[in-house]
Design an enzyme around this catalytic site. Structure first.
Site, PDB file in Angstrom:
ATOM      1  N   ARG A  51       0.691  -1.157   0.116  1.00  0.00           N
ATOM      2  CA  ARG A  51      -0.080   0.212   0.138  1.00  0.00           C
ATOM      3  C   ARG A  51       0.910   1.288  -0.027  1.00  0.00           C
ATOM      4  O   ARG A  51       1.112   1.797  -0.992  1.00  0.00           O
ATOM      5  CB  ARG A  51      -0.851  -0.195   1.011  1.00  0.00           C
ATOM      6  CG  ARG A  51      -1.941   1.138   1.166  1.00  0.00           C
ATOM      7  CD  ARG A  51      -3.289   0.773   2.157  1.00  0.00           C
ATOM      8  NE  ARG A  51      -4.058   1.974   2.151  1.00  0.00           N
ATOM      9  CZ  ARG A  51      -5.111   2.044   1.336  1.00  0.00           C
ATOM     10  NH1 ARG A  51      -5.028   1.342   0.288  1.00  0.00           N
ATOM     11  NH2 ARG A  51      -6.056   3.063   1.540  1.00  0.00           N
ATOM     12  N   ASP A 121      -9.248   1.000  -4.072  1.00  0.00           N
ATOM     13  CA  ASP A 121     -10.066   1.173  -3.045  1.00  0.00           C
ATOM     14  C   ASP A 121      -9.479   2.145  -1.932  1.00  0.00           C
ATOM     15  O   ASP A 121      -8.364   1.912  -1.794  1.00  0.00           O
ATOM     16  CB  ASP A 121     -10.986  -0.085  -2.208  1.00  0.00           C
ATOM     17  CG  ASP A 121      -9.745  -0.783  -1.720  1.00  0.00           C
ATOM     18  OD1 ASP A 121      -8.895  -1.163  -2.431  1.00  0.00           O
ATOM     19  OD2 ASP A 121     -10.166  -1.286  -0.636  1.00  0.00           O
ATOM     20  N   ASP A 122     -10.342   3.067  -1.383  1.00  0.00           N
ATOM     21  CA  ASP A 122      -9.872   3.810  -0.131  1.00  0.00           C
ATOM     22  C   ASP A 122      -8.588   4.979  -0.631  1.00  0.00           C
ATOM     23  O   ASP A 122      -7.892   4.896   0.064  1.00  0.00           O
ATOM     24  CB  ASP A 122      -9.266   3.123   0.952  1.00  0.00           C
ATOM     25  CG  ASP A 122     -10.514   2.151   1.496  1.00  0.00           C
ATOM     26  OD1 ASP A 122     -11.742   2.828   1.678  1.00  0.00           O
ATOM     27  OD2 ASP A 122     -10.268   1.018   1.787  1.00  0.00           O
ATOM     28  N   MET A 123      -8.831   5.279  -2.093  1.00  0.00           N
ATOM     29  CA  MET A 123      -7.845   6.280  -2.284  1.00  0.00           C
ATOM     30  C   MET A 123      -8.474   7.299  -3.153  1.00  0.00           C
ATOM     31  O   MET A 123      -9.797   6.959  -3.634  1.00  0.00           O
ATOM     32  CB  MET A 123      -6.710   5.756  -3.012  1.00  0.00           C
ATOM     33  CG  MET A 123      -6.881   4.901  -4.308  1.00  0.00           C
ATOM     34  SD  MET A 123      -5.394   4.185  -5.236  1.00  0.00           S
ATOM     35  CE  MET A 123      -5.159   2.748  -4.138  1.00  0.00           C
ATOM     36  N   TYR A 157     -16.605   1.357  -5.417  1.00  0.00           N
ATOM     37  CA  TYR A 157     -17.089   0.042  -5.393  1.00  0.00           C
ATOM     38  C   TYR A 157     -18.360  -0.224  -4.872  1.00  0.00           C
ATOM     39  O   TYR A 157     -18.627  -1.515  -4.534  1.00  0.00           O
ATOM     40  CB  TYR A 157     -16.006  -0.920  -4.688  1.00  0.00           C
ATOM     41  CG  TYR A 157     -15.462   0.052  -3.328  1.00  0.00           C
ATOM     42  CD1 TYR A 157     -16.334  -0.336  -2.189  1.00  0.00           C
ATOM     43  CD2 TYR A 157     -14.517   0.836  -3.292  1.00  0.00           C
ATOM     44  CE1 TYR A 157     -15.941   0.007  -1.045  1.00  0.00           C
ATOM     45  CE2 TYR A 157     -14.125   1.327  -1.834  1.00  0.00           C
ATOM     46  CZ  TYR A 157     -14.847   1.100  -0.836  1.00  0.00           C
ATOM     47  OH  TYR A 157     -14.594   1.478   0.469  1.00  0.00           O
TER      48      TYR A 157
END
Length: 363
Positions: A51, A121-123, A157
């Protein structure tokens, strides 16, 4: 046991917060094989080499542990996967993006994963031409990987509005462009109508199938408990009755477990029952059976007694005296081999050892 190559079931270690130990992962693989699951994907948010520092290869010790996991998966008849989140890759020039990703995928290739996940995801997602940028990168990863399955997680998503609130406005036509442009051999992760969807309406899944021009690969955020609110709860109940309808509706079903690997087994094992039993599936009876089968009959009474307290009420609504009393109730079970790891996790949770990671921005 349930086996459907067209719709494999498994887990993805994809949560924030306290991660599992290598021994806990090994024990988890034994559990998955025993209950008839198909795959395990290693993608903890705490692994910086997947990550924050994704361009860098793992140190030798970590590579050795991952090789052991892969070998154990194959020995047990499980498929082994890796999930790479190329955080901030858009900050680089196109040439550097491609060079860095190509090099990292080749490094991962040395582990010979059966499944490679490229996770956006999560960015941040409010970027021009986001779909085309991601399509190029995912297709590049596919060209370098020898994995037999590649799964792509888009930045958006779910239709949950929290994603645009946290990561910016989704570019117009983003999902349609992905569905049209992505190689049909590549799967797409989807979490449903919510980031943490309690159920999945078939009408919703059919719309997603039309949008992406393929069945979604479900990333199921139950029983995961890494969010600001959910981290104070233990999700132990069986999957809801409606999950029995998911047979043949998906390209795969990946469960994201809790930070507590042993306690996660109660919910995870129930999904196999839902798929196997179909309309005959009964969540409460399934939980009753698993509460006796997994930690052992001796602790089943306490789990039933405290289920609402652990799952519904949570730590934030318990007094210190209540927590201490519960610790004393579960302490004797740590001396019994079958129930020990489950009881230890309950005690650790009650003692505040599972601290919320503020990097988790969605709930």
């Amino acid at each position: 046991m349930y086996k459907n190559p067209a719709q494999p079931l498994g887990t993805i270690e994809g949560f924030f917060g306290k991660s599992w130990s290598w021994q806990e992962r090994s024990d988890h693989l034994q559990f998955l094989a025993r209950y008839g699951y198909d795959f395990y994907i290693y993608a903890p948010k705490s692994d910086a080499h997947l990550r924050r520092h994704w361009q860098l290869d793992w140190p030798a010790e970590t590579q050795s542990e991952l090789q052991k996991l892969r070998h154990q998966c194959h020995t047990l008849g499980l498929h082994f996967g890796i999930g790479l989140s190329p955080l901030d890759i858009y900050r680089e020039s196109r040439e550097n993006q491609h060079r860095s990703l190509r090099q990292r995928v080749r490094q991962i290739r040395s582990l010979q994963p059966d499944i490679l996940c490229i996770l956006f995801d999560d960015m941040r997602g409010d970027l021009p031409q986001l779909a085309q940028l991601q399509l190029d990168l995912v297709h590049l990863a596919a060209s370098e990987s020898l994995a037999h399955r590649l799964i792509f997680c888009p930045s958006y998503y779910s239709v949950d509005p929290v994603l645009e609130k946290v990561f910016g406005t989704m570019p117009e036509g983003y999902w349609q462009a992905l569905g049209k442009g992505l190689d049909k051999a590549i799967d797409i992760f989807w979490t449903g109508e919510k980031v943490c969807s309690p159920e999945y309406a078939l009408t919703h899944l059919h719309r997603v199938r039309e949008l992406f021009q393929r069945k979604p690969f479900l990333w199921d955020n139950y029983p995961v408990n890494d969010g600001a609110i959910k981290s104070s709860h233990l999700h132990l109940r069986a999957f809801p009755y409606s999950h029995h309808q998911l047979h043949n509706q998906l390209n795969g079903h990946a469960i994201n477990p809790m930070n507590q690997p042993w306690l996660s087994q109660l919910a995870i094992a129930s999904l196999i029952a839902a798929y196997e039993q179909g309309a005959q599936y009964q969540p409460q009876q399934t939980f009753d059976r698993l509460a006796q089968e997994l930690p052992g009959n001796t602790m089943a009474v306490q789990l039933h007694q405290h289920l609402g307290l652990f799952q519904d009420q949570g730590l934030s609504h318990m007094s210190d005296a209540q927590k201490l009393a519960l610790i004393e109730i579960y302490r004797p079970f740590t001396e019994q081999s079958q129930s020990a790891p489950y009881a230890q996790e309950i005690i650790q949770w009650l003692s505040g050892e599972y601290v919320f990671d503020p990097a988790c921005l969605t709930e």
